[in-house]
Design a protein around this motif. Structure first.
Motif, PDB file in Angstrom:
ATOM      1  N   ARG A  19       0.834  -1.202   0.000  1.00 29.98           N
ATOM      2  CA  ARG A  19       0.000   0.000   0.000  1.00 29.98           C
ATOM      3  C   ARG A  19       0.870   1.253   0.000  1.00 29.98           C
ATOM      4  O   ARG A  19       0.576   2.226  -0.711  1.00 29.98           O
ATOM      5  N   ILE A  20       1.946   1.249   0.783  1.00 30.02           N
ATOM      6  CA  ILE A  20       2.859   2.392   0.815  1.00 30.02           C
ATOM      7  C   ILE A  20       3.484   2.598  -0.556  1.00 30.02           C
ATOM      8  O   ILE A  20       3.543   3.722  -1.062  1.00 30.02           O
ATOM      9  N   LEU A  21       3.947   1.521  -1.170  1.00 32.86           N
ATOM     10  CA  LEU A  21       4.550   1.638  -2.504  1.00 32.86           C
ATOM     11  C   LEU A  21       3.543   2.184  -3.510  1.00 32.86           C
ATOM     12  O   LEU A  21       3.895   3.039  -4.340  1.00 32.86           O
ATOM     13  N   LYS A  22       2.298   1.724  -3.440  1.00 33.08           N
ATOM     14  CA  LYS A  22       1.269   2.226  -4.353  1.00 33.08           C
ATOM     15  C   LYS A  22       1.018   3.718  -4.119  1.00 33.08           C
ATOM     16  O   LYS A  22       0.840   4.466  -5.072  1.00 33.08           O
ATOM     17  N   LEU A  23       1.023   4.151  -2.863  1.00 31.80           N
ATOM     18  CA  LEU A  23       0.848   5.574  -2.563  1.00 31.80           C
ATOM     19  C   LEU A  23       1.986   6.402  -3.150  1.00 31.80           C
ATOM     20  O   LEU A  23       1.765   7.492  -3.681  1.00 31.80           O
ATOM     21  N   LEU A  24       3.196   5.883  -3.040  1.00 38.38           N
ATOM     22  CA  LEU A  24       4.378   6.621  -3.495  1.00 38.38           C
ATOM     23  C   LEU A  24       4.491   6.693  -5.017  1.00 38.38           C
ATOM     24  O   LEU A  24       5.298   7.459  -5.531  1.00 38.38           O
ATOM     25  N   GLU A  25       3.686   5.916  -5.719  1.00 38.92           N
ATOM     26  CA  GLU A  25       3.682   6.015  -7.179  1.00 38.92           C
ATOM     27  C   GLU A  25       3.294   7.423  -7.629  1.00 38.92           C
ATOM     28  O   GLU A  25       3.724   7.882  -8.678  1.00 38.92           O
ATOM     29  N   GLY A  26       2.490   8.100  -6.819  1.00 38.13           N
ATOM     30  CA  GLY A  26       2.055   9.456  -7.152  1.00 38.13           C
ATOM     31  C   GLY A  26       3.078  10.518  -6.811  1.00 38.13           C
ATOM     32  O   GLY A  26       2.876  11.689  -7.097  1.00 38.13           O
ATOM     33  N   GLY A  27       4.173  10.135  -6.180  1.00 34.20           N
ATOM     34  CA  GLY A  27       5.219  11.089  -5.823  1.00 34.20           C
ATOM     35  C   GLY A  27       5.554  11.029  -4.346  1.00 34.20           C
ATOM     36  O   GLY A  27       4.992  10.243  -3.582  1.00 34.20           O
ATOM     37  N   GLU A  28       6.450  11.878  -3.974  1.00 33.12           N
ATOM     38  CA  GLU A  28       6.988  11.935  -2.620  1.00 33.12           C
ATOM     39  C   GLU A  28       5.896  12.278  -1.596  1.00 33.12           C
ATOM     40  O   GLU A  28       5.032  13.116  -1.852  1.00 33.12           O
ATOM     41  N   LEU A  29       5.969  11.602  -0.436  1.00 35.60           N
ATOM     42  CA  LEU A  29       5.019  11.862   0.646  1.00 35.60           C
ATOM     43  C   LEU A  29       5.752  11.939   1.977  1.00 35.60           C
ATOM     44  O   LEU A  29       6.733  11.223   2.202  1.00 35.60           O
ATOM     45  N   CYS A  30       5.239  12.779   2.862  1.00 35.19           N
ATOM     46  CA  CYS A  30       5.741  12.876   4.224  1.00 35.19           C
ATOM     47  C   CYS A  30       5.235  11.662   5.010  1.00 35.19           C
ATOM     48  O   CYS A  30       4.170  11.109   4.720  1.00 35.19           O
ATOM     49  N   VAL A  31       5.982  11.274   6.015  1.00 34.97           N
ATOM     50  CA  VAL A  31       5.566  10.163   6.873  1.00 34.97           C
ATOM     51  C   VAL A  31       4.179  10.429   7.450  1.00 34.97           C
ATOM     52  O   VAL A  31       3.348   9.519   7.542  1.00 34.97           O
ATOM     53  N   CYS A  32       3.893  11.671   7.814  1.00 35.93           N
ATOM     54  CA  CYS A  32       2.573  12.023   8.365  1.00 35.93           C
ATOM     55  C   CYS A  32       1.466  11.719   7.359  1.00 35.93           C
ATOM     56  O   CYS A  32       0.383  11.263   7.744  1.00 35.93           O
ATOM     57  N   GLN A  33       1.708  11.989   6.091  1.00 36.64           N
ATOM     58  CA  GLN A  33       0.709  11.721   5.064  1.00 36.64           C
ATOM     59  C   GLN A  33       0.457  10.221   4.929  1.00 36.64           C
ATOM     60  O   GLN A  33      -0.686   9.776   4.840  1.00 36.64           O
ATOM     61  N   ILE A  34       1.529   9.440   4.908  1.00 35.95           N
ATOM     62  CA  ILE A  34       1.408   7.984   4.791  1.00 35.95           C
ATOM     63  C   ILE A  34       0.671   7.425   6.000  1.00 35.95           C
ATOM     64  O   ILE A  34      -0.233   6.598   5.869  1.00 35.95           O
TER      65      ILE A  34
END
Length: 138
Positions: A19-34
Protein backbone atom coordinates in the motif's frame (compact mmCIF):
# COMPACT_ATOMS: atom_id res chain seq x y z
CA UNK A 1 22.47 -12.71 -4.26
CA UNK A 2 19.69 -14.89 -2.87
CA UNK A 3 19.74 -12.91 0.39
CA UNK A 4 19.35 -9.67 -1.56
CA UNK A 5 16.39 -11.10 -3.47
CA UNK A 6 14.87 -12.37 -0.25
CA UNK A 7 15.13 -8.93 1.40
CA UNK A 8 13.12 -7.33 -1.40
CA UNK A 9 10.63 -10.20 -1.62
CA UNK A 10 9.95 -10.04 2.12
CA UNK A 11 9.52 -6.27 1.94
CA UNK A 12 6.79 -6.51 -0.68
CA UNK A 13 5.15 -9.53 0.96
CA UNK A 14 3.45 -7.31 3.52
CA UNK A 15 0.14 -5.72 2.41
CA UNK A 16 0.81 -2.46 4.26
CA UNK A 17 4.16 -2.10 2.51
CA UNK A 18 2.56 -2.68 -0.87
CA UNK A 19 0.00 0.00 0.00
CA UNK A 20 2.86 2.39 0.82
CA UNK A 21 4.55 1.64 -2.50
CA UNK A 22 1.27 2.23 -4.35
CA UNK A 23 0.85 5.57 -2.56
CA UNK A 24 4.38 6.62 -3.50
CA UNK A 25 3.68 6.02 -7.18
CA UNK A 26 2.06 9.46 -7.15
CA UNK A 27 5.22 11.09 -5.82
CA UNK A 28 6.99 11.93 -2.62
CA UNK A 29 5.02 11.86 0.65
CA UNK A 30 5.74 12.88 4.22
CA UNK A 31 5.57 10.16 6.87
CA UNK A 32 2.57 12.02 8.36
CA UNK A 33 0.71 11.72 5.06
CA UNK A 34 1.41 7.98 4.79
CA UNK A 35 0.41 7.44 8.42
CA UNK A 36 -2.86 9.31 7.87
CA UNK A 37 -3.82 7.37 4.75
CA UNK A 38 -3.03 3.93 6.18
CA UNK A 39 -4.47 4.88 9.59
CA UNK A 40 -1.73 2.97 11.41
CA UNK A 41 0.46 3.99 14.34
CA UNK A 42 3.48 6.12 13.43
CA UNK A 43 5.82 3.46 14.88
CA UNK A 44 4.25 0.82 12.64
CA UNK A 45 4.63 3.03 9.56
CA UNK A 46 8.26 3.71 10.52
CA UNK A 47 8.97 -0.03 10.71
CA UNK A 48 7.42 -0.57 7.29
CA UNK A 49 9.34 2.32 5.76
CA UNK A 50 12.61 1.05 7.28
CA UNK A 51 12.03 -2.37 5.69
CA UNK A 52 11.28 -0.78 2.32
CA UNK A 53 14.38 1.39 2.56
CA UNK A 54 16.59 -1.56 3.56
CA UNK A 55 15.28 -3.42 0.52
CA UNK A 56 16.24 -0.48 -1.71
CA UNK A 57 12.65 0.21 -2.74
CA UNK A 58 12.34 3.72 -1.30
CA UNK A 59 14.55 6.70 -0.57
CA UNK A 60 14.10 9.39 2.03
CA UNK A 61 15.00 13.02 2.55
CA UNK A 62 14.65 15.20 5.60
CA UNK A 63 13.21 18.72 5.52
CA UNK A 64 13.34 20.18 9.02
CA UNK A 65 11.36 17.91 11.29
CA UNK A 66 9.61 16.15 8.39
CA UNK A 67 10.87 13.08 6.57
CA UNK A 68 9.72 12.49 3.01
CA UNK A 69 9.80 9.20 1.13
CA UNK A 70 9.70 8.43 -2.58
CA UNK A 71 10.17 5.36 -4.73
CA UNK A 72 13.85 4.58 -5.24
CA UNK A 73 15.24 6.38 -8.26
CA UNK A 74 18.52 4.48 -8.22
CA UNK A 75 19.03 0.75 -8.07
CA UNK A 76 20.36 0.18 -4.57
CA UNK A 77 19.39 -3.45 -4.93
CA UNK A 78 19.64 -5.49 -8.13
CA UNK A 79 16.07 -6.77 -7.69
CA UNK A 80 14.34 -3.60 -6.48
CA UNK A 81 13.44 -2.26 -9.94
CA UNK A 82 11.77 -5.55 -10.97
CA UNK A 83 9.64 -5.58 -7.83
CA UNK A 84 8.73 -1.90 -8.20
CA UNK A 85 7.68 -2.57 -11.80
CA UNK A 86 5.54 -5.51 -10.67
CA UNK A 87 3.85 -3.50 -7.92
CA UNK A 88 3.36 -0.59 -10.32
CA UNK A 89 1.61 -2.80 -12.87
CA UNK A 90 -0.57 -4.46 -10.25
CA UNK A 91 -3.58 -3.58 -8.09
CA UNK A 92 -4.76 -0.53 -10.03
CA UNK A 93 -8.41 -1.54 -9.56
CA UNK A 94 -7.97 -3.16 -6.16
CA UNK A 95 -10.58 -1.71 -3.73
CA UNK A 96 -7.95 -0.99 -1.08
CA UNK A 97 -5.73 0.85 -3.57
CA UNK A 98 -8.70 2.82 -4.89
CA UNK A 99 -9.70 3.82 -1.35
CA UNK A 100 -6.11 4.74 -0.46
CA UNK A 101 -5.97 7.06 -3.50
CA UNK A 102 -9.28 8.64 -2.44
CA UNK A 103 -8.02 9.27 1.10
CA UNK A 104 -4.69 10.53 -0.26
CA UNK A 105 -6.56 13.18 -2.25
CA UNK A 106 -8.12 14.38 1.02
CA UNK A 107 -4.76 14.21 2.78
CA UNK A 108 -3.09 16.30 0.08
CA UNK A 109 -5.60 19.10 0.77
CA UNK A 110 -4.41 19.39 4.39
CA UNK A 111 -1.15 21.11 5.39
CA UNK A 112 1.53 18.66 6.51
CA UNK A 113 1.84 20.48 9.85
CA UNK A 114 -1.84 19.81 10.61
CA UNK A 115 -1.45 16.14 9.74
CA UNK A 116 1.60 15.81 11.99
CA UNK A 117 -0.18 17.57 14.84
CA UNK A 118 -3.65 16.05 14.53
CA UNK A 119 -3.26 12.86 12.49
CA UNK A 120 -6.41 11.59 10.78
CA UNK A 121 -8.54 14.07 12.77
CA UNK A 122 -7.07 16.81 10.55
CA UNK A 123 -9.06 15.40 7.64
CA UNK A 124 -12.32 15.96 9.48
CA UNK A 125 -11.45 19.41 10.78
CA UNK A 126 -10.40 20.42 7.25
CA UNK A 127 -13.70 19.14 5.82
CA UNK A 128 -15.62 21.06 8.50
CA UNK A 129 -13.67 24.25 7.77
CA UNK A 130 -14.43 23.92 4.04
CA UNK A 131 -18.14 23.35 4.67
CA UNK A 132 -18.62 26.54 6.68
CA UNK A 133 -19.02 29.97 5.21
CA UNK A 134 -17.69 33.08 6.84
CA UNK A 135 -17.07 31.28 10.13
CA UNK A 136 -20.73 30.28 10.52
CA UNK A 137 -22.12 26.79 11.09
CA UNK A 138 -22.23 24.36 8.14
Amino acid sequence: MLETFETVAKAVADPSRVRILKLLEGGELCVCQITTVLDLAPATISKHLAALKTAGLVQQRRDGKWVYYRLAERDFNAYARSFLDLVGASLKDDPTSVEDRRVLALVNAVPVQALCDQGRAALFSNALAESTCCGGPP
